[in-house]
Each structure stands twice: as C-alpha cells, then as structure tokens.
Design a protein around this motif. Structure first.
Motif, PDB file in Angstrom:
ATOM      1  N   PRO A  34       0.712  -1.168  -0.015  1.00 23.84           N
ATOM      2  CA  PRO A  34      -0.103   0.041  -0.088  1.00 23.84           C
ATOM      3  C   PRO A  34       0.825   1.180  -0.002  1.00 23.84           C
ATOM      4  CG  PRO A  34      -0.868  -1.605   1.494  1.00 23.84           C
ATOM      5  CD  PRO A  34       0.230  -2.295   0.998  1.00 23.84           C
ATOM      6  N   THR A  35       1.950   1.403   0.459  1.00 25.71           N
ATOM      7  CA  THR A  35       2.780   2.482   0.605  1.00 25.71           C
ATOM      8  C   THR A  35       3.955   2.511  -0.600  1.00 25.71           C
ATOM      9  OG1 THR A  35       4.778   1.362   1.933  1.00 25.71           O
ATOM     10  CG2 THR A  35       2.563   2.537   3.073  1.00 25.71           C
ATOM     11  N   HIS A  36       3.878   1.636  -1.434  1.00 31.20           N
ATOM     12  CA  HIS A  36       4.782   1.444  -2.532  1.00 31.20           C
ATOM     13  C   HIS A  36       4.565   2.837  -3.498  1.00 31.20           C
ATOM     14  CE1 HIS A  36       6.848   0.339  -5.994  1.00 31.20           C
ATOM     15  NE2 HIS A  36       7.549  -0.573  -5.449  1.00 31.20           N
ATOM     16  N   PRO A  37       5.554   3.325  -4.144  1.00 31.59           N
ATOM     17  CA  PRO A  37       5.512   4.461  -4.761  1.00 31.59           C
ATOM     18  C   PRO A  37       4.580   4.058  -6.320  1.00 31.59           C
ATOM     19  CG  PRO A  37       7.715   4.411  -4.225  1.00 31.59           C
ATOM     20  CD  PRO A  37       7.072   3.364  -3.829  1.00 31.59           C
ATOM     21  N   LEU A  38       4.762   3.169  -6.558  1.00 35.71           N
ATOM     22  CA  LEU A  38       3.874   2.780  -7.580  1.00 35.71           C
ATOM     23  C   LEU A  38       2.251   2.585  -7.370  1.00 35.71           C
ATOM     24  CD1 LEU A  38       5.848   0.483  -9.658  1.00 35.71           C
ATOM     25  CD2 LEU A  38       5.516   2.760 -10.152  1.00 35.71           C
ATOM     26  N   ALA A  39       1.865   2.497  -6.217  1.00 38.21           N
ATOM     27  CA  ALA A  39       0.678   2.213  -5.675  1.00 38.21           C
ATOM     28  C   ALA A  39      -0.586   3.316  -6.054  1.00 38.21           C
ATOM     29  CB  ALA A  39       0.432   1.694  -4.179  1.00 38.21           C
ATOM     30  N   SER A  40       0.069   4.631  -5.854  1.00 40.16           N
ATOM     31  CA  SER A  40      -0.931   5.652  -6.035  1.00 40.16           C
ATOM     32  C   SER A  40      -1.047   6.129  -7.599  1.00 40.16           C
ATOM     33  CB  SER A  40      -0.231   6.998  -5.580  1.00 40.16           C
ATOM     34  OG  SER A  40       1.152   7.146  -5.777  1.00 40.16           O
ATOM     35  N   LYS A  41      -0.359   5.365  -8.461  1.00 41.98           N
ATOM     36  CA  LYS A  41      -0.430   5.795  -9.748  1.00 41.98           C
ATOM     37  C   LYS A  41      -1.933   5.324 -10.331  1.00 41.98           C
ATOM     38  CE  LYS A  41       2.795   6.046 -12.643  1.00 41.98           C
ATOM     39  NZ  LYS A  41       3.971   5.577 -13.652  1.00 41.98           N
ATOM     40  N   ALA A  42      -2.345   5.903 -11.428  1.00 43.30           N
ATOM     41  CA  ALA A  42      -3.727   5.535 -12.000  1.00 43.30           C
ATOM     42  C   ALA A  42      -3.385   4.180 -12.901  1.00 43.30           C
ATOM     43  CB  ALA A  42      -4.320   6.624 -12.929  1.00 43.30           C
ATOM     44  N   PHE A  43      -2.223   4.181 -13.391  1.00 49.13           N
ATOM     45  CA  PHE A  43      -1.929   3.091 -14.062  1.00 49.13           C
ATOM     46  C   PHE A  43      -0.408   2.877 -14.394  1.00 49.13           C
ATOM     47  CE2 PHE A  43      -2.574   6.194 -17.241  1.00 49.13           C
ATOM     48  CZ  PHE A  43      -1.425   6.100 -18.145  1.00 49.13           C
ATOM     49  N   VAL A  44       0.179   1.622 -14.637  1.00 48.29           N
ATOM     50  CA  VAL A  44       1.512   1.692 -14.830  1.00 48.29           C
ATOM     51  C   VAL A  44       1.876   1.400 -16.200  1.00 48.29           C
ATOM     52  CG1 VAL A  44       2.071   1.105 -12.404  1.00 48.29           C
ATOM     53  CG2 VAL A  44       1.794  -0.877 -13.863  1.00 48.29           C
ATOM     54  N   ASP A  45       3.500   1.718 -16.806  1.00 51.11           N
ATOM     55  CA  ASP A  45       3.781   1.184 -17.630  1.00 51.11           C
ATOM     56  C   ASP A  45       4.869   0.140 -17.608  1.00 51.11           C
ATOM     57  OD1 ASP A  45       2.264   2.922 -19.633  1.00 51.11           O
ATOM     58  OD2 ASP A  45       3.618   4.520 -18.988  1.00 51.11           O
ATOM     59  N   ALA A  46       5.268  -0.727 -18.403  1.00 50.58           N
ATOM     60  CA  ALA A  46       6.166  -1.580 -18.222  1.00 50.58           C
ATOM     61  C   ALA A  46       7.636  -1.150 -17.757  1.00 50.58           C
ATOM     62  CB  ALA A  46       6.753  -2.285 -19.584  1.00 50.58           C
TER      63      ALA A  46
END
Length: 288
Positions: free
Chosen positions: A164-176
């Motif tokens: 839950p605290t990972h930097p990517l967790a707050s993104k709307a979507f991720v790229d490879a």
C-alpha cells in the motif's frame, strides 16, 4: 499386496490385513516375483525388506490404490443413481475464495452432482484433464487444445500488486518501464501465453531489476504485503487481499490488460454430461 506387506512388514500380518491365509499370500508373492523376473522383498528374519525394485513397485502401488478406491466409490454412487462425482480444479493461482458459495449453490440447484476439489490439478492442468484426473478446470488465459472444449466464464484483469505504501500504488496505471527498478515476484517459472510477460513486459524490452520465482500465490501476496517486491496477478484471484487493503492493485497501461477465464472440459464429454453442466453453472454463477 505390496501395500499391505509394506505397512505390516510380515507375510502373516499382511495376510490378516488382506483377509487371506498366510500360505495363499506367500504363493501370490512368489507368483508376482516369477512374472516380474526378480525379487520384490528379501527376508530379514521374520520380516520382509523391500529390494530397490520392490520399493519402486510399492511406491507406484501407493499412487494407484487411491485412484482405484476413488473409481470404485464413484461407480457405486452412480450405479445407485445417488450422485455423480465431478472433480474440479484451477489451472493457476490456487484461489478458492469463491468455492464455498459455488458449492452451496450447486448443492441447491444440482443435488445429484457431488463436486470434489483436486488441488493438484494446478500442476499440468491440461494433462490432468486429458487423463481423467480432473473433469472441469477453471482456467485463465488460453489453454484450450483440439481435444478440449472451452466455456467462457468471466472477464478479469491483470494488475500490478504492490504494498500500500509503494510509490507505484498511487498511480492510475503503470507502464512496463515502471518495473525496471523493481524486485519482481512471479508464481510461474515459465511464461504463459496470454499473460503479462507476453503482452506487457516483453513488448517493452524492459527487464525488472530482480525476478524471483515464488510458486505459491499466497506466498507472493504475503511477501508483497511485507514490501518485499511487486507482482502482476489476476485481480479476481487476489481480491480478498485487495479488499482488506493488505495490498494495492494498479492497472497495466491506460487501456488495462484483460484476462479471460474459462471452464475447460474434455471434448468427448456428452452434451448432457455432468462435467458440461458444471461448466455451464460456473458461467451462470460468475455472471450473476
């Protein structure tokens, strides 16, 4: 016979367990060794010790006996018109949060069908289905072959699972490219057709910083919940952890990455076969 001798250690006790005379069992063992062309056991006083070849035969016997017992039970149930046993397995993720509710529905709608979970079907699901070890496989992706029918069940989504605290967790979507510096956990040693490596990671040319194989999905979730890495998994398969806020789910790409689940059955199953009925019930149940 092999199983009884292995469990008791003596001809006399094995004969008692099998309900035959000691003399009859001795003759049976001698005849088996004659046909095989070698010794199954060697005598150590009154006890019998397996030879290496005898040990191999006994191990095989222990695998066969449960299958025969199960087949006899199924036959007796069907012969008395009580129930039909349908063995069901899951091809990936080993997720069973849905199973109790589905079993309850089946007991109400189809009381003549007894569902039996085969957890080992996750390993080599198609082979288990073709060999009759399981009758229905709930499978993600594209696993169908010419000898297997596929019944669409529901559409899922592949998502990035993070702490839950990972930097990517707050993104709307991720790229490879977001995975380039990540410790990546995967439950499978091989890339499966229709999954994240083929559709998301490989086309980008990106390689995660560290890839670790953890073959049990629950263990992958526990590691991510402790911030030991990230993974790409089925949203449906890990929805319990997502709902509990143990982990977070992030879509893959702006367009998302869908994952279709199907019920796989043998093509040879009759139209009114119990396995086909279970597959149709799975589709109806997930739809509602």
């Amino acid at each position: 016979m092999l199983n009884a001798i292995d469990q008791t250690g003596t001809i006399r006790q094995a004969a008692d367990a099998l309900g035959v005379t000691q003399s009859a069992l001795s003759h049976r063992l001698a005849e088996a060794e004659r046909r095989l062309g070698g010794l199954l056991f060697e005598r150590e006083g009154r006890r019998l010790k397996q030879t290496p070849s005898g040990r191999a035969m006994t191990q095989t016997a222990k695998q066969i006996i449960p299958a025969l017992q199960r087949a006899e039970f199924d036959f007796q149930q069907m012969a008395s018109n009580k129930t039909t046993v349908v063995r069901i397995g899951i091809a990936a993720y080993s997720c069973y949060h849905w199973l109790p509710a589905f079993l309850k529905m089946m007991s109400e709608k189809e009381p003549h069908i007894q569902l039996e979970l085969v957890a080992s079907a996750t390993q080599n699901p198609l082979r288990n289905l073709q060999h009759g070890d399981v009758d229905v496989i709930l499978a993600p992706g594209h696993l169908a072959t010419p000898s297997i029918d596929s019944v669409p069940v529901f559409q899922d989504e592949l998502v990035l699972i993070t702490h839950p605290t990972h930097p990517l967790a707050s993104k709307a979507f991720v790229d490879a490219t977001d995975l380039e510096s990540e410790d990546y956990l995967t439950y499978s040693k091989t890339a499966q057709p229709g999954f994240e490596y083929e559709r998301f990671i490989r086309p980008s040319g990106v390689v995660p910083h560290l890839v670790t194989v953890v073959e049990v999905t629950d263990a992958v979730i526990e590691l991510i919940a402790s911030n030991f890495g990230v993974s790409i998994l089925s949203r449906w398969a890990v929805q319990s952890a997502i709902k509990n806020n143990t982990v977070m789910a992030v879509s893959l790409g702006k367009e998302k990455l869908t994952l279709d689940w199907s019920a796989l059955i043998r093509e040879s199953e009759a139209h009114d076969a119990a396995a086909r009925l279970v597959a149709r019930r799975l589709a109806q149940w997930f739809k509602h």
